[in-house]
Design a protein around this motif. Structure first.
Motif, PDB file in Angstrom:
ATOM      1  N   UNK A 121       0.850  -1.184   0.000  1.00  0.00           N
ATOM      2  CA  UNK A 121       0.000   0.000   0.000  1.00  0.00           C
ATOM      3  C   UNK A 121       0.890   1.240   0.000  1.00  0.00           C
ATOM      4  N   UNK A 122       0.680   2.120  -0.943  1.00  0.00           N
ATOM      5  CA  UNK A 122       1.448   3.367  -0.992  1.00  0.00           C
ATOM      6  C   UNK A 122       0.667   4.421  -0.204  1.00  0.00           C
ATOM      7  N   UNK A 123       1.290   4.926   0.864  1.00  0.00           N
ATOM      8  CA  UNK A 123       0.657   5.985   1.655  1.00  0.00           C
ATOM      9  C   UNK A 123       1.468   7.268   1.476  1.00  0.00           C
ATOM     10  N   UNK A 124       2.152   7.739   2.493  1.00  0.00           N
ATOM     11  CA  UNK A 124       2.945   8.952   2.374  1.00  0.00           C
ATOM     12  C   UNK A 124       3.568   9.287   3.718  1.00  0.00           C
ATOM     13  N   UNK A 125       4.641  10.065   3.699  1.00  0.00           N
ATOM     14  CA  UNK A 125       5.337  10.352   4.955  1.00  0.00           C
ATOM     15  C   UNK A 125       4.460  11.134   5.924  1.00  0.00           C
ATOM     16  N   UNK A 126       3.468  11.847   5.393  1.00  0.00           N
ATOM     17  CA  UNK A 126       2.562  12.591   6.264  1.00  0.00           C
ATOM     18  C   UNK A 126       1.718  11.710   7.146  1.00  0.00           C
ATOM     19  N   UNK A 127       1.643  10.415   6.846  1.00  0.00           N
ATOM     20  CA  UNK A 127       0.937   9.491   7.714  1.00  0.00           C
ATOM     21  C   UNK A 127       1.691   9.197   8.989  1.00  0.00           C
ATOM     22  N   UNK A 128       2.967   9.588   9.039  1.00  0.00           N
ATOM     23  CA  UNK A 128       3.794   9.396  10.229  1.00  0.00           C
ATOM     24  C   UNK A 128       3.962  10.699  10.989  1.00  0.00           C
ATOM     25  N   UNK A 129       4.163  11.784  10.236  1.00  0.00           N
ATOM     26  CA  UNK A 129       4.353  13.096  10.840  1.00  0.00           C
ATOM     27  C   UNK A 129       3.787  14.144   9.886  1.00  0.00           C
ATOM     28  N   UNK A 130       2.776  14.925  10.296  1.00  0.00           N
ATOM     29  CA  UNK A 130       2.178  15.909   9.387  1.00  0.00           C
ATOM     30  C   UNK A 130       3.200  16.929   8.915  1.00  0.00           C
ATOM     31  N   UNK A 131       3.192  17.174   7.611  1.00  0.00           N
ATOM     32  CA  UNK A 131       4.175  18.069   7.013  1.00  0.00           C
ATOM     33  C   UNK A 131       3.531  19.278   6.348  1.00  0.00           C
ATOM     34  N   UNK A 132       2.508  19.054   5.537  1.00  0.00           N
ATOM     35  CA  UNK A 132       1.837  20.141   4.817  1.00  0.00           C
ATOM     36  C   UNK A 132       0.432  20.335   5.384  1.00  0.00           C
ATOM     37  N   UNK A 158      -2.782 -12.092   8.349  1.00  0.00           N
ATOM     38  CA  UNK A 158      -2.627 -12.941   7.168  1.00  0.00           C
ATOM     39  C   UNK A 158      -1.210 -13.463   6.951  1.00  0.00           C
ATOM     40  N   UNK A 159      -0.277 -13.121   7.823  1.00  0.00           N
ATOM     41  CA  UNK A 159       1.092 -13.603   7.652  1.00  0.00           C
ATOM     42  C   UNK A 159       1.181 -15.120   7.628  1.00  0.00           C
ATOM     43  N   UNK A 160       0.406 -15.780   8.473  1.00  0.00           N
ATOM     44  CA  UNK A 160       0.433 -17.243   8.533  1.00  0.00           C
ATOM     45  C   UNK A 160      -0.148 -17.884   7.280  1.00  0.00           C
ATOM     46  N   UNK A 161      -0.831 -17.097   6.461  1.00  0.00           N
ATOM     47  CA  UNK A 161      -1.403 -17.611   5.206  1.00  0.00           C
ATOM     48  C   UNK A 161      -0.474 -17.391   4.024  1.00  0.00           C
ATOM     49  N   UNK A 162       0.781 -17.041   4.298  1.00  0.00           N
ATOM     50  CA  UNK A 162       1.745 -16.834   3.223  1.00  0.00           C
ATOM     51  C   UNK A 162       1.610 -15.501   2.528  1.00  0.00           C
ATOM     52  N   UNK A 163       0.991 -14.541   3.210  1.00  0.00           N
ATOM     53  CA  UNK A 163       0.743 -13.225   2.608  1.00  0.00           C
ATOM     54  C   UNK A 163       1.511 -12.173   3.388  1.00  0.00           C
ATOM     55  N   UNK A 164       2.302 -11.383   2.679  1.00  0.00           N
ATOM     56  CA  UNK A 164       3.005 -10.250   3.286  1.00  0.00           C
ATOM     57  C   UNK A 164       2.356  -8.949   2.825  1.00  0.00           C
ATOM     58  N   UNK A 165       2.124  -8.043   3.792  1.00  0.00           N
ATOM     59  CA  UNK A 165       1.453  -6.778   3.492  1.00  0.00           C
ATOM     60  C   UNK A 165       2.273  -5.650   4.113  1.00  0.00           C
ATOM     61  N   UNK A 166       2.729  -4.730   3.294  1.00  0.00           N
ATOM     62  CA  UNK A 166       3.596  -3.651   3.746  1.00  0.00           C
ATOM     63  C   UNK A 166       3.171  -2.316   3.141  1.00  0.00           C
ATOM     64  N   UNK A 167       3.815  -1.256   3.620  1.00  0.00           N
ATOM     65  CA  UNK A 167       3.551   0.108   3.153  1.00  0.00           C
ATOM     66  C   UNK A 167       4.836   0.741   2.641  1.00  0.00           C
ATOM     67  N   UNK A 168       4.739   1.441   1.532  1.00  0.00           N
ATOM     68  CA  UNK A 168       5.780   2.369   1.101  1.00  0.00           C
ATOM     69  C   UNK A 168       5.229   3.776   1.311  1.00  0.00           C
ATOM     70  N   UNK A 169       5.981   4.579   2.070  1.00  0.00           N
ATOM     71  CA  UNK A 169       5.522   5.923   2.418  1.00  0.00           C
ATOM     72  C   UNK A 169       6.472   6.960   1.819  1.00  0.00           C
ATOM     73  N   UNK A 170       6.189   7.438   0.609  1.00  0.00           N
ATOM     74  CA  UNK A 170       7.089   8.402  -0.036  1.00  0.00           C
ATOM     75  C   UNK A 170       7.001   9.787   0.594  1.00  0.00           C
ATOM     76  N   UNK A 171       8.090  10.539   0.413  1.00  0.00           N
ATOM     77  CA  UNK A 171       8.044  11.970   0.640  1.00  0.00           C
ATOM     78  C   UNK A 171       7.637  12.644  -0.657  1.00  0.00           C
ATOM     79  N   UNK A 172       8.094  13.848  -0.914  1.00  0.00           N
ATOM     80  CA  UNK A 172       7.745  14.546  -2.151  1.00  0.00           C
ATOM     81  C   UNK A 172       8.206  13.787  -3.391  1.00  0.00           C
ATOM     82  N   UNK A 173       7.304  13.610  -4.333  1.00  0.00           N
ATOM     83  CA  UNK A 173       7.592  12.921  -5.589  1.00  0.00           C
ATOM     84  C   UNK A 173       7.303  13.875  -6.739  1.00  0.00           C
ATOM     85  N   UNK A 174       8.180  13.915  -7.706  1.00  0.00           N
ATOM     86  CA  UNK A 174       7.973  14.792  -8.861  1.00  0.00           C
ATOM     87  C   UNK A 174       6.703  14.366  -9.591  1.00  0.00           C
ATOM     88  N   UNK A 175       5.678  15.170  -9.477  1.00  0.00           N
ATOM     89  CA  UNK A 175       4.384  14.816 -10.066  1.00  0.00           C
ATOM     90  C   UNK A 175       3.481  16.035 -10.064  1.00  0.00           C
TER      91      UNK A 175
END
Length: 264
Positions: free
Chosen positions: A142-153, A177-194
């Motif tokens: 799941x792609x979230x964002x660094x603001x989910x950890x510390x508010x920035x804007x 769901x780890x025991x079912x062979x499923x891994x679930x993680x987050x990537x939390x980007x900072x500013x991305x050129x977009x």
């Protein structure tokens, strides 16, 4: 090019019409995945699928979908399984650009952000997890964002709080769901050129942003390079978490912001 060992996997990228989603779809296709891309922007989605097929020769299928509609999400997941037999990899990258002053943003704007980001991710994972659990295999990022950890804007408070909710939901589901062979993680980007981040900065400037929230501030870049991240750099982090190289990583929030967020 780095190889992540994902060849032959069936990958569903939701929110693929955005900058990060496009980069993820292109990278997974180049890896040899059978890629399905979804978003509400059908025209942009079809063009992206054609571009990915032309550049990689990979199987890339465009299935337009409104992430806020459970029937549409379930129908799309079932169509992928009917076509490919399974869903191995899921990447949620959907965003909704609603920025503004806290007292001026309507309740409807806040609800739209949560319906799209938090409840949208929830709907997609609820559609996919039974298939993964049956196969005893699955990888979700799941792609979230660094603001989910510390508010920035301050102008992006709806999205940041939704990202925090996504982070916590991810951790809870990873435990379930780890025991079912499923891994679930987050990537939390900072500013991305977009275009999306340009809109955040424009909203901040319009409200008189200054100091750490000024568009020209180093706070809006990353200490590692002093620049915004490239979408392809975020896609690489996603691919790593999908790969077996990350076999012991489950329920983590990877702060992918060049050191802007100091964390363990």
């Amino acid at each position: 090019m780095v190889k992540y060992g994902l060849s032959g996997k069936v990958a569903w990228v939701v929110g693929a019409s955005g900058a990060v989603g496009q980069a993820v779809a292109a990278l997974l296709a180049a890896e040899g995945c059978r890629v399905v891309i979804s978003s509400r922007n059908a025209e942009r989605l079809v063009a992206l699928a054609e571009q990915v097929r032309a550049s990689t020769g990979a199987d890339c299928l465009a299935l337009p979908m409104d992430i806020t509609q459970r029937e549409a999400v379930d129908r799309t997941a079932n169509e992928i399984v009917a076509r490919h037999g399974r869903i191995d990899l899921l990447v949620n990258t959907t965003t909704v650009p609603r920025f503004g002053d806290f007292l001026e943003l309507s309740d409807a704007a806040w609800q739209e952000v949560y319906e799209t980001k938090f409840f949208g991710y929830l709907k997609v994972m609820r559609a996919v997890l039974p298939h993964m659990a049956k196969a005893q295999y699955g990888r979700i990022v799941n792609v979230s964002g660094r603001g989910g950890h510390q508010p920035t804007q301050p102008v992006h408070l709806p999205g940041m709080t939704a990202n925090a909710a996504v982070n916590l939901m991810t951790k809870g589901l990873a435990n379930m769901y780890g025991a079912s062979g499923i891994r679930i993680n987050v990537v939390a980007p900072g500013p991305v050129r977009s275009q999306r981040y340009d809109a955040i900065l424009a909203a901040s400037k319009a409200l008189g942003g200054s100091g750490s929230h000024a568009p020209a501030s180093a706070f809006n870049t990353q200490p590692l390079s002093g620049q915004h991240a490239l979408p392809e750099e975020i896609a690489a982090a996603v691919a790593f978490l999908l790969s077996d190289a990350a076999s012991l990583l489950n329920g983590i929030v990877m702060q992918t912001d060049g050191g802007s967020t100091a964390s363990l």
